[in-house]
Scaffold this motif. Structure first.
Motif, PDB file in Angstrom:
ATOM      1  N   VAL A   4      57.596 102.604  -6.237  1.00 19.63           N
ATOM      2  CA  VAL A   4      58.105 102.194  -4.924  1.00 19.63           C
ATOM      3  C   VAL A   4      59.035 100.991  -5.071  1.00 19.63           C
ATOM      4  N   LYS A   5      58.644 100.035  -5.880  1.00 21.80           N
ATOM      5  CA  LYS A   5      59.485  98.852  -6.104  1.00 21.80           C
ATOM      6  C   LYS A   5      60.775  99.229  -6.822  1.00 21.80           C
ATOM      7  N   LEU A   6      60.667 100.130  -7.782  1.00 20.24           N
ATOM      8  CA  LEU A   6      61.864 100.583  -8.494  1.00 20.24           C
ATOM      9  C   LEU A   6      62.842 101.264  -7.543  1.00 20.24           C
ATOM     10  N   LEU A   7      62.324 102.090  -6.659  1.00 20.93           N
ATOM     11  CA  LEU A   7      63.197 102.778  -5.698  1.00 20.93           C
ATOM     12  C   LEU A   7      63.816 101.799  -4.704  1.00 20.93           C
ATOM     13  N   GLU A   8      63.109 100.746  -4.371  1.00 17.61           N
ATOM     14  CA  GLU A   8      63.681  99.704  -3.513  1.00 17.61           C
ATOM     15  C   GLU A   8      64.832  99.010  -4.221  1.00 17.61           C
ATOM     16  N   LEU A  10      66.679 100.300  -6.580  1.00 19.16           N
ATOM     17  CA  LEU A  10      67.771 101.268  -6.672  1.00 19.16           C
ATOM     18  C   LEU A  10      68.518 101.376  -5.344  1.00 19.16           C
ATOM     19  N   LYS A  11      67.800 101.369  -4.258  1.00 19.11           N
ATOM     20  CA  LYS A  11      68.429 101.418  -2.935  1.00 19.11           C
ATOM     21  C   LYS A  11      69.309 100.193  -2.732  1.00 19.11           C
ATOM     22  N   SER A  12      68.838  99.042  -3.169  1.00 19.85           N
ATOM     23  CA  SER A  12      69.620  97.811  -3.072  1.00 19.85           C
ATOM     24  C   SER A  12      70.900  97.912  -3.902  1.00 19.85           C
ATOM     25  N   VAL A  13      70.784  98.447  -5.106  1.00 20.05           N
ATOM     26  CA  VAL A  13      71.950  98.619  -5.977  1.00 20.05           C
ATOM     27  C   VAL A  13      72.959  99.556  -5.330  1.00 20.05           C
ATOM     28  N   GLN A  14      72.486 100.651  -4.754  1.00 16.00           N
ATOM     29  CA  GLN A  14      73.405 101.628  -4.164  1.00 16.00           C
ATOM     30  C   GLN A  14      74.152 101.046  -2.964  1.00 16.00           C
ATOM     31  N   SER A  15      73.591 100.054  -2.330  1.00 14.00           N
ATOM     32  CA  SER A  15      74.270  99.463  -1.184  1.00 14.00           C
ATOM     33  C   SER A  15      75.384  98.499  -1.600  1.00 14.00           C
ATOM     34  N   PHE A  30      63.686 113.125 -11.503  1.00 13.38           N
ATOM     35  CA  PHE A  30      63.361 113.691 -12.810  1.00 13.38           C
ATOM     36  C   PHE A  30      63.049 112.633 -13.864  1.00 13.38           C
ATOM     37  N   MET A  31      63.047 111.361 -13.483  1.00 13.52           N
ATOM     38  CA  MET A  31      62.831 110.269 -14.428  1.00 13.52           C
ATOM     39  C   MET A  31      61.421 109.702 -14.317  1.00 13.52           C
ATOM     40  N   LEU A  36      63.591 105.162 -15.276  1.00  9.63           N
ATOM     41  CA  LEU A  36      64.161 104.719 -14.008  1.00  9.63           C
ATOM     42  C   LEU A  36      64.488 103.234 -14.057  1.00  9.63           C
ATOM     43  N   GLU A  37      63.614 102.452 -14.641  1.00 10.84           N
ATOM     44  CA  GLU A  37      63.875 101.012 -14.741  1.00 10.84           C
ATOM     45  C   GLU A  37      65.113 100.729 -15.587  1.00 10.84           C
ATOM     46  N   VAL A  38      65.274 101.448 -16.692  1.00 13.54           N
ATOM     47  CA  VAL A  38      66.465 101.298 -17.529  1.00 13.54           C
ATOM     48  C   VAL A  38      67.712 101.706 -16.738  1.00 13.54           C
ATOM     49  N   HIS A  39      67.630 102.792 -16.010  1.00 14.63           N
ATOM     50  CA  HIS A  39      68.727 103.283 -15.170  1.00 14.63           C
ATOM     51  C   HIS A  39      69.170 102.201 -14.178  1.00 14.63           C
ATOM     52  N   ILE A  40      68.215 101.587 -13.528  1.00 17.44           N
ATOM     53  CA  ILE A  40      68.502 100.545 -12.539  1.00 17.44           C
ATOM     54  C   ILE A  40      69.087  99.309 -13.204  1.00 17.44           C
ATOM     55  N   GLU A  41      68.526  98.921 -14.336  1.00 20.57           N
ATOM     56  CA  GLU A  41      68.999  97.722 -15.032  1.00 20.57           C
ATOM     57  C   GLU A  41      70.465  97.844 -15.427  1.00 20.57           C
ATOM     58  N   LYS A  42      70.892  99.026 -15.813  1.00 20.60           N
ATOM     59  CA  LYS A  42      72.303  99.232 -16.174  1.00 20.60           C
ATOM     60  C   LYS A  42      73.210  98.980 -14.976  1.00 20.60           C
ATOM     61  N   PHE A  43      72.813  99.460 -13.811  1.00 20.60           N
ATOM     62  CA  PHE A  43      73.606  99.220 -12.610  1.00 20.60           C
ATOM     63  C   PHE A  43      73.585  97.741 -12.224  1.00 20.60           C
ATOM     64  N   GLU A  44      72.433  97.107 -12.353  1.00 18.53           N
ATOM     65  CA  GLU A  44      72.319  95.681 -12.024  1.00 18.53           C
ATOM     66  C   GLU A  44      73.174  94.839 -12.964  1.00 18.53           C
TER      67      GLU A  44
END
Length: 54
Positions: A4-8, A10-15, A30-31, A36-44
């Motif tokens: 849930v925190k990871l998806l939050e 990710l939502k912040s990154v997408q905005s 599918f992750m 998923l955490e690695v995916h988010i960190e790259k965007f951050e």
């Protein structure tokens, strides 16, 4: 970290202006949490680099 925190995060990154209008969330179904955490960190990191260049 809980999904849930990871998806939050990710939502912040997408905005962010860099990713607004892009689909960076659909693949997350599918992750596992670690991927998923690695995916988010790259965007951050990209956002942090972008902010440093302004």
């Amino acid at each position: 970290m809980k999904r849930v925190k990871l998806l939050e995060r990710l939502k912040s990154v997408q905005s962010h202006d860099l990713y607004r209008g892009r689909d960076i969330r659909s693949i997350t179904a599918f992750m596992d949490n670690n991927s998923l955490e690695v995916h988010i960190e790259k965007f951050e990191q990209a956002i942090a680099l972008h902010a440093g260049k302004l």
